[in-house]
Design a protein around this motif. Structure first.
Motif, short mmCIF file in Angstrom:
data_model
loop_
_atom_site.label_atom_id
_atom_site.label_comp_id
_atom_site.label_asym_id
_atom_site.label_seq_id
_atom_site.Cartn_x
_atom_site.Cartn_y
_atom_site.Cartn_z
N LEU A 55 0.86 -1.17 0.00
CA LEU A 55 0.00 0.00 0.00
C LEU A 55 0.90 1.23 0.00
O LEU A 55 1.70 1.42 0.92
N LEU A 56 0.80 2.03 -1.04
CA LEU A 56 1.70 3.17 -1.21
C LEU A 56 0.95 4.45 -0.86
O LEU A 56 -0.09 4.75 -1.44
N ILE A 57 1.50 5.19 0.09
CA ILE A 57 0.83 6.40 0.58
C ILE A 57 1.82 7.56 0.54
O ILE A 57 2.81 7.60 1.27
N GLY A 58 1.53 8.52 -0.31
CA GLY A 58 2.31 9.76 -0.34
C GLY A 58 1.75 10.74 0.67
O GLY A 58 0.55 11.02 0.67
N LEU A 59 2.58 11.23 1.56
CA LEU A 59 2.08 12.16 2.58
C LEU A 59 3.22 12.98 3.17
O LEU A 59 4.39 12.61 3.06
N ASP A 60 2.82 14.09 3.79
CA ASP A 60 3.74 14.91 4.57
C ASP A 60 3.82 14.30 5.96
O ASP A 60 2.86 14.37 6.74
N ILE A 61 4.95 13.69 6.27
CA ILE A 61 5.11 12.95 7.52
C ILE A 61 5.10 13.88 8.73
O ILE A 61 5.00 13.42 9.88
N THR A 62 5.16 15.18 8.53
CA THR A 62 5.13 16.13 9.64
C THR A 62 3.72 16.63 9.95
O THR A 62 3.54 17.47 10.83
N ASP A 63 2.73 16.10 9.24
CA ASP A 63 1.33 16.46 9.46
C ASP A 63 0.70 15.37 10.32
O ASP A 63 0.38 14.28 9.85
N GLU A 64 0.52 15.66 11.62
CA GLU A 64 0.04 14.64 12.56
C GLU A 64 -1.31 14.06 12.15
O GLU A 64 -1.53 12.84 12.23
N ASN A 65 -2.23 14.91 11.72
CA ASN A 65 -3.56 14.42 11.34
C ASN A 65 -3.49 13.51 10.13
O ASN A 65 -4.16 12.47 10.08
N ARG A 66 -2.67 13.87 9.17
CA ARG A 66 -2.54 13.06 7.96
C ARG A 66 -1.88 11.72 8.29
O ARG A 66 -2.26 10.68 7.73
N VAL A 67 -0.91 11.73 9.20
CA VAL A 67 -0.27 10.49 9.62
C VAL A 67 -1.29 9.56 10.28
O VAL A 67 -1.34 8.37 9.99
N ALA A 68 -2.11 10.12 11.16
CA ALA A 68 -3.13 9.32 11.84
C ALA A 68 -4.11 8.72 10.84
O ALA A 68 -4.52 7.55 10.95
N GLU A 69 -4.50 9.52 9.85
CA GLU A 69 -5.41 9.02 8.81
C GLU A 69 -4.77 7.89 8.01
O GLU A 69 -5.43 6.89 7.69
N ASN A 86 10.52 3.60 11.36
CA ASN A 86 10.64 5.01 11.00
C ASN A 86 12.01 5.29 10.40
O ASN A 86 13.00 5.40 11.13
N CYS A 87 12.04 5.40 9.09
CA CYS A 87 13.30 5.64 8.38
C CYS A 87 13.43 7.06 7.84
O CYS A 87 14.53 7.46 7.47
N VAL A 88 12.33 7.78 7.77
CA VAL A 88 12.38 9.11 7.16
C VAL A 88 13.35 10.00 7.93
O VAL A 88 13.41 9.94 9.16
N GLY A 89 14.10 10.79 7.21
CA GLY A 89 15.06 11.68 7.87
C GLY A 89 15.72 12.63 6.90
O GLY A 89 15.87 12.33 5.72
N ILE A 90 16.11 13.80 7.40
CA ILE A 90 16.87 14.77 6.63
C ILE A 90 18.02 15.26 7.50
O ILE A 90 17.94 15.24 8.72
N THR A 91 19.09 15.70 6.86
CA THR A 91 20.22 16.23 7.62
C THR A 91 20.05 17.71 7.91
O THR A 91 20.61 18.22 8.88
N GLY A 92 19.26 18.41 7.10
CA GLY A 92 19.25 19.85 7.19
C GLY A 92 20.54 20.42 6.62
O GLY A 92 21.34 19.71 6.00
N ILE A 93 20.75 21.68 6.84
CA ILE A 93 21.97 22.33 6.35
C ILE A 93 23.12 21.93 7.27
O ILE A 93 23.04 22.07 8.49
N VAL A 112 10.82 16.64 10.93
CA VAL A 112 10.95 15.45 10.09
C VAL A 112 11.56 14.28 10.86
O VAL A 112 11.05 13.15 10.81
N ASN A 113 12.63 14.52 11.58
CA ASN A 113 13.38 13.43 12.20
C ASN A 113 12.80 12.94 13.52
O ASN A 113 12.84 11.74 13.80
N PHE A 114 12.30 13.84 14.34
CA PHE A 114 11.79 13.44 15.65
C PHE A 114 10.27 13.40 15.72
O PHE A 114 9.68 12.39 16.09
N MET A 115 9.62 14.50 15.36
CA MET A 115 8.17 14.56 15.51
C MET A 115 7.47 13.50 14.68
O MET A 115 6.45 12.94 15.11
N SER A 116 7.98 13.19 13.51
CA SER A 116 7.35 12.16 12.68
C SER A 116 7.37 10.81 13.38
O SER A 116 6.39 10.05 13.29
#
Length: 247
Positions: A55-69, A86-93, A112-116
């Motif tokens: 099941l493929l779901i494109g979403l903004d992982i930082t949107d709590e409501n969308r994650v719950a849905e 939980n593998c999603v992550g960014i380094t930032g600058i 992205v890294n923690f709240m998700s």
């Protein structure tokens, strides 16, 4: 029939890097997978032909409501959720000293890294509690243990992930749910390839094995951590650092 036959796993950041490697590994071992990533075309390109087990779901992982849905959608589709990775992550600058880091970038990396990781586990745990079984794995980093100069946002966010792992591991220790983290050193992924070479060299030079880890090594350890075999370890951060971390 693979080791994970009949199990259902959610993997975030599944369109590339460690998440992609773990997704392929779990599919090969018989799991059904729900794959979350902001890059929905990337998910379709990699897994569009898998069929009913993906099941493929494109979403903004930082949107709590969308994650719950999305978690509700997975549960409705497959009837259970056994594993969350939980593998999603960014380094930032990177390659900046702390006083040069912008608050905006720091907040973005933490989202992205923690709240998700918090959002996904918050949504999944009640479903696991109802079945008295679950495996949660947060991908942290050796930077979260030791701190990498020039990477304040990333190091601090991964340290927070490790702290949350310890708390969650203790909170659910008697419920059949294990919560662990994995702390890689440098793994050759698109995320690492996008970093300044001086930053990558700084990190690699600290590894006693003097090389990057591979995606296969990461996927092999991750799948063990979320397997039923790993039943007496929780709240722990597994090492994947070529000898850099020995505690």
């Amino acid at each position: 029939m693979g080791e994970f036959s009949g199990q259902v796993a959610i993997i975030t950041g599944a369109a590339s890097g460690i998440g992609l490697a773990i997704a392929y590994k779990l599919l090969a071992e018989g799991a059904s997978v729900a794959l979350f990533d902001f890059n929905e075309p990337g998910l379709q390109q990699e897994f569009g032909t898998v069929g009913e087990r993906a099941l493929l779901i494109g979403l903004d992982i930082t949107d709590e409501n969308r994650v719950a849905e999305a978690v509700t959608q997975v549960n409705q589709r497959f009837g259970q959720i056994d594993i969350l990775i939980n593998c999603v992550g960014i380094t930032g600058i990177t390659n900046l000293r702390s006083h040069e880091v912008s608050s905006e970038n720091l907040h973005k990396v933490f989202e992205v890294n923690f709240m998700s990781c918090f959002y996904t586990s918050k949504a999944v745990v009640p479903l696991m509690l109802a079945r008295q079984y679950g495996r949660i794995l947060h991908i942290a980093s050796i930077a979260g243990k030791e701190g990498n100069a020039g990477m304040l946002a990333y190091s601090a966010s991964k340290a927070a992930v490790i702290g949350m792992t310890k708390v969650q591991g203790k909170e659910y220790a008697e419920t059949g749910i294990t919560v662990n983290a994995l702390a890689p050193a440098v793994i050759r992924t698109p995320l690492v390839d996008a970093m300044p070479e001086v930053q990558v060299r700084y990190m690699t030079d600290k590894i006693p094995m003097k090389r990057c880890g591979t995606l296969d090594e990461a996927a092999n350890l991750a799948t063990y951590i979320v397997s039923s075999k790993n039943s007496f370890t929780t709240g722990f951060t597994f090492d994947l650092s070529g000898g850099r971390a020995t505690y």
